[in-house]
Scaffold this motif. Sequence first.
Motif, PDB file in Angstrom:
ATOM      1  N   VAL A  66       0.801  -1.117   0.013  1.00  0.00           N
ATOM      2  CA  VAL A  66      -0.018   0.019  -0.101  1.00  0.00           C
ATOM      3  C   VAL A  66       0.808   1.345  -0.182  1.00  0.00           C
ATOM      4  O   VAL A  66       2.119   1.136   0.860  1.00  0.00           O
ATOM      5  N   LEU A  67       0.524   2.139  -0.753  1.00  0.00           N
ATOM      6  CA  LEU A  67       1.271   3.353  -0.853  1.00  0.00           C
ATOM      7  C   LEU A  67       0.278   4.632  -0.610  1.00  0.00           C
ATOM      8  O   LEU A  67      -0.780   4.664  -1.343  1.00  0.00           O
ATOM      9  N   ASP A  68       0.430   5.224   0.513  1.00  0.00           N
ATOM     10  CA  ASP A  68      -0.357   6.645   0.736  1.00  0.00           C
ATOM     11  C   ASP A  68       0.501   8.013   0.477  1.00  0.00           C
ATOM     12  O   ASP A  68       1.398   8.225   1.170  1.00  0.00           O
ATOM     13  N   VAL A  69       0.053   8.487  -0.531  1.00  0.00           N
ATOM     14  CA  VAL A  69       0.294   9.589  -1.042  1.00  0.00           C
ATOM     15  C   VAL A  69      -0.046  10.957  -0.392  1.00  0.00           C
ATOM     16  O   VAL A  69      -1.531  11.051  -0.395  1.00  0.00           O
ATOM     17  N   GLY A  70       0.812  11.797   0.242  1.00  0.00           N
ATOM     18  CA  GLY A  70       0.410  12.896   1.097  1.00  0.00           C
ATOM     19  C   GLY A  70      -0.548  12.314   2.347  1.00  0.00           C
ATOM     20  O   GLY A  70      -1.583  12.755   2.736  1.00  0.00           O
TER      21      GLY A  70
ATOM     22  N   GLY B 105       3.885   5.279   3.583  1.00  0.00           N
ATOM     23  CA  GLY B 105       3.073   6.826   3.663  1.00  0.00           C
ATOM     24  C   GLY B 105       4.285   7.696   3.488  1.00  0.00           C
ATOM     25  O   GLY B 105       5.362   7.702   3.989  1.00  0.00           O
ATOM     26  N   ILE B 106       3.947   8.873   2.468  1.00  0.00           N
ATOM     27  CA  ILE B 106       4.826   9.925   2.187  1.00  0.00           C
ATOM     28  C   ILE B 106       3.939  11.332   2.740  1.00  0.00           C
ATOM     29  O   ILE B 106       3.000  11.339   1.989  1.00  0.00           O
ATOM     30  N   ASP B 107       4.834  12.199   3.220  1.00  0.00           N
ATOM     31  CA  ASP B 107       4.132  13.288   3.481  1.00  0.00           C
ATOM     32  C   ASP B 107       5.218  14.205   3.817  1.00  0.00           C
ATOM     33  O   ASP B 107       6.354  13.895   4.047  1.00  0.00           O
TER      34      ASP B 107
ATOM     35  N   ALA C 219       2.653  -0.059  -6.549  1.00  0.00           N
ATOM     36  CA  ALA C 219       1.802  -0.788  -5.181  1.00  0.00           C
ATOM     37  C   ALA C 219       0.482  -1.410  -5.822  1.00  0.00           C
ATOM     38  O   ALA C 219      -0.033  -0.902  -6.502  1.00  0.00           O
ATOM     39  N   GLY C 220       0.030  -2.418  -4.903  1.00  0.00           N
ATOM     40  CA  GLY C 220      -1.075  -2.889  -5.082  1.00  0.00           C
ATOM     41  C   GLY C 220      -2.144  -1.953  -4.844  1.00  0.00           C
ATOM     42  O   GLY C 220      -3.416  -2.150  -5.473  1.00  0.00           O
ATOM     43  N   LEU C 221      -2.026  -1.176  -4.085  1.00  0.00           N
ATOM     44  CA  LEU C 221      -3.198   0.074  -3.510  1.00  0.00           C
ATOM     45  C   LEU C 221      -2.434   1.307  -3.405  1.00  0.00           C
ATOM     46  O   LEU C 221      -1.578   1.469  -2.859  1.00  0.00           O
ATOM     47  N   VAL C 222      -3.104   2.213  -3.994  1.00  0.00           N
ATOM     48  CA  VAL C 222      -2.437   3.668  -3.948  1.00  0.00           C
ATOM     49  C   VAL C 222      -3.602   4.256  -3.099  1.00  0.00           C
ATOM     50  O   VAL C 222      -4.554   4.493  -3.977  1.00  0.00           O
ATOM     51  N   LEU C 223      -3.332   4.949  -2.245  1.00  0.00           N
ATOM     52  CA  LEU C 223      -4.115   5.849  -1.750  1.00  0.00           C
ATOM     53  C   LEU C 223      -3.899   7.325  -1.922  1.00  0.00           C
ATOM     54  O   LEU C 223      -2.722   7.643  -1.802  1.00  0.00           O
TER      55      LEU C 223
ATOM     56  N   GLY D  28      -4.168  -3.549  -9.402  1.00  0.00           N
ATOM     57  CA  GLY D  28      -4.260  -3.053  -8.252  1.00  0.00           C
ATOM     58  C   GLY D  28      -5.424  -2.146  -8.238  1.00  0.00           C
ATOM     59  O   GLY D  28      -6.400  -2.180  -9.211  1.00  0.00           O
ATOM     60  N   ARG D  29      -5.517  -1.265  -7.141  1.00  0.00           N
ATOM     61  CA  ARG D  29      -6.530  -0.129  -7.160  1.00  0.00           C
ATOM     62  C   ARG D  29      -5.987   1.190  -6.649  1.00  0.00           C
ATOM     63  O   ARG D  29      -4.776   1.201  -5.958  1.00  0.00           O
ATOM     64  N   VAL D  30      -6.613   2.410  -7.060  1.00  0.00           N
ATOM     65  CA  VAL D  30      -6.232   3.376  -6.488  1.00  0.00           C
ATOM     66  C   VAL D  30      -7.367   3.974  -5.978  1.00  0.00           C
ATOM     67  O   VAL D  30      -8.588   3.968  -6.316  1.00  0.00           O
TER      68      VAL D  30
END
Length: 245
Positions: A36-40, A61-63, A100-104, A131-133
């Motif tokens: 999982v990748l969480d942008v912002g 997670g990136i912020d 990533a398999g899931l990007v938020l 994957g999913r966004v």
Amino acid sequence: MTTPPRHTRLTFHGPLSETRADRLVARLAANTPTTVLDVGCGWAELMLRVLTAAPDATGTGIDIDPEALARGREAATARGLADRVRLVEGSATETAHDPAGLVLCLGASQALGDRLPEALKELRRLVADGGRVLLGEGFWQRTPTPAELSGMWPDAAVTDHHDLAALVDLAIEAGFRPEWTETASLDEWEEFESAYLADVEVWLAEHPGHPLAAETREHADRHRARWLSYRGVLGLAYLTLVPTA
């Protein structure tokens, strides 16, 4: 010195109810992502919930907000997820990571490009095939009047957002199909915006002569005036997007 509290009444940094969050997490976890990748990400509340529901997944997670990231790390440790979570301070476009398999990307598309089409193309690059966004993106519920725009953020313009149909079309043009389209309710907006200011408002009432009171009052009044200007005009869409092959 007593200082104004920040964000202590917020669970999510956006108009997202517990009921909707539960539905989103269940839908996203059902696709069994392993990364999982969480942008912002802020304090990464939704990502932590996805990781709880998808026990084989790890998350990044990136912020750019160190205070929010510290809150996220504390929450990850408290939930026994610290060994599966990496929260990184930095730019989303300059931090290395595999698809990533899931990007938020909830209210953070600006971290991926100055224009939405550019950000959507970057999201397509960041998500693995199959994957999913989950994109949380603003849209105009109706065209704002000049008077409404003048009360919003600095230099607010009609071109700052699209309507919902155009937003979905842009996602399709970038290489996605919309699995699910939903929008934040007025109740969710009011819960979020009220919780955003509630602690500060109470603090101001209790500390009217504090050295920080005038600056804090100005900030709170400005924020409230802005959101009351876009209340019922600016919407937030939650789009669950499937990358096309």
